[in-house]
Design a protein around this motif. Structure first.
Motif, mmCIF file in Angstrom:
data_model
loop_
_atom_site.group_PDB
_atom_site.id
_atom_site.type_symbol
_atom_site.label_atom_id
_atom_site.label_comp_id
_atom_site.label_asym_id
_atom_site.label_seq_id
_atom_site.Cartn_x
_atom_site.Cartn_y
_atom_site.Cartn_z
ATOM 1 N N HIS A 149 4.821 -15.376 38.123
ATOM 2 C CA HIS A 149 4.527 -15.872 36.838
ATOM 3 C C HIS A 149 3.224 -15.680 36.534
ATOM 4 O O HIS A 149 2.284 -15.425 37.411
ATOM 5 N N GLY B 130 0.664 -17.799 35.139
ATOM 6 C CA GLY B 130 0.229 -19.288 35.195
ATOM 7 C C GLY B 130 -0.746 -19.464 36.481
ATOM 8 O O GLY B 130 -0.893 -18.893 37.495
ATOM 9 N N SER B 131 -1.297 -20.743 36.441
ATOM 10 C CA SER B 131 -2.477 -21.039 37.506
ATOM 11 C C SER B 131 -1.722 -22.013 38.499
ATOM 12 O O SER B 131 -2.493 -22.825 39.141
ATOM 13 N N CYS C 269 2.469 -18.681 26.087
ATOM 14 C CA CYS C 269 2.415 -19.989 26.358
ATOM 15 C C CYS C 269 3.027 -19.893 28.219
ATOM 16 O O CYS C 269 2.827 -20.973 28.898
ATOM 17 N N ASP C 270 2.864 -18.917 28.656
ATOM 18 C CA ASP C 270 3.187 -18.428 30.214
ATOM 19 C C ASP C 270 4.654 -18.874 30.606
ATOM 20 O O ASP C 270 4.855 -18.878 31.715
ATOM 21 N N ASP C 271 5.520 -19.363 29.722
ATOM 22 C CA ASP C 271 6.849 -19.801 30.103
ATOM 23 C C ASP C 271 7.522 -18.494 30.433
ATOM 24 O O ASP C 271 7.397 -17.432 30.130
ATOM 25 N N VAL D 124 -4.561 -17.961 38.760
ATOM 26 C CA VAL D 124 -4.483 -16.788 37.832
ATOM 27 C C VAL D 124 -5.136 -15.489 38.352
ATOM 28 O O VAL D 124 -6.310 -15.485 38.972
#
Lengths: 150, 150
Positions: free
Chosen positions: A81, A83-84, A103-105, B86
């Motif tokens: 994914h 995100g972080s 939104c990185d979902d 990230v």
DNA sequence: TACCGGTTGCAATAACATGTCAACCGCTTC
DNA sequence: GAAGCGGTTGACATGTTATTGCAACCGGTA
């Protein structure tokens, strides 16, 4: 995830621990149950919060370590994914992802035709393929609504 | 990345900034150049270290914010991967990834057949697909060697 | 050249993750 | 079912990655 499937996953987990010579501890079992109960690719911290309700004194360190262990023995996997923080995926069957670039979902999808794509030969790179997944990137419905409003 | 392509990317970046009403600052240009020079999906921190050599006083905050801005206007993208920070991807053409489940490394690959996979209809989910990429997960050559040694 | 609004750098803080070590517990043996 | 071994756990400290608020600054425009 239904009850039966969850029980099967727990049984499989115990078998896998034994075959790796790892003790089946209460913490490991509860953390796995927790991850299975949480949907949508939880972070380690989300697992910790939920697991704390079941074992109040559990340590954050244990949650991190156990998730790592469960990943190493392939009981769960890390989700890919943008995100972080690390996110975990409980599904072990082939499936695919919608990734929202706003939104990185990450949303799971199933699609027969994607399950049958041709896997290229990577042996010349020395890379051994175990698994694959298709990521469709774009904008999710929630973010699209927000855009329309502004 | 060759010189010509890099110059074209910088020109495109300036155009894109203007069309979004964003000033073209020295920091933005240098950070983009840095990312284009760094291969292999750098983290924000790796970009900061490299950018500091070019602008010694640049702030870490600026690097984080600029990478976010460049992502928002689609000059670069965030890479999907299983790790805990990230990573950015400079490629804007369709390409695919080998993801090492042991070291979380991401390797770019190109494959004509994968470029032509059928994209499912996601309109019923309200999801708008812009782009796609296939991830082949497994073990990279370096990690496989390490396993063999132990 | 002067102005305006967005951008930058600093410092503080939050969020996420890992390392160390003594006490503990699952598992095996007897 | 008691004892002992070795891996696991929890507490604490530390490291890494990312975000926020605000004053000074600079790119773009007239």
């Amino acid at each position: 995830m239904d009850k039966l499937s969850k029980q099967k996953r727990l049984d499989l987990f115990e078998k896998t621990c034994r075959s790796h010579g790892l003790p089946v501890t209460i913490q490991r079992r509860v953390i796995l149950e927790t991850v299975l109960d949480l949907d949508n690719h939880p972070t380690a911290d989300q697992v910790f919060v939920e697991a704390s309700k079941r074992i109040p004194d559990i340590s954050r360190t244990t949650v991190y370590r156990t998730l790592d262990t469960l990943t190493r023995i392939s009981v769960i996997t890390k989700a890919c994914h943008p995100g972080s923080s690390v996110r975990y995926d409980t599904r072990i069957d082939v499936h695919h992802h919608l990734v929202c670039q706003s939104c990185d979902d990450v949303i799971d999808i199933s699609d027969d035709r994607l399950d049958r794509i041709p896997i290229p030969d990577t042996s010349s790179l020395g890379f051994e393929v175990n698994d694959f997944s298709v990521q469709l990137r774009g904008i999710c419905s929630r973010c699209k609504q927000k855009e329309d409003q502004s």
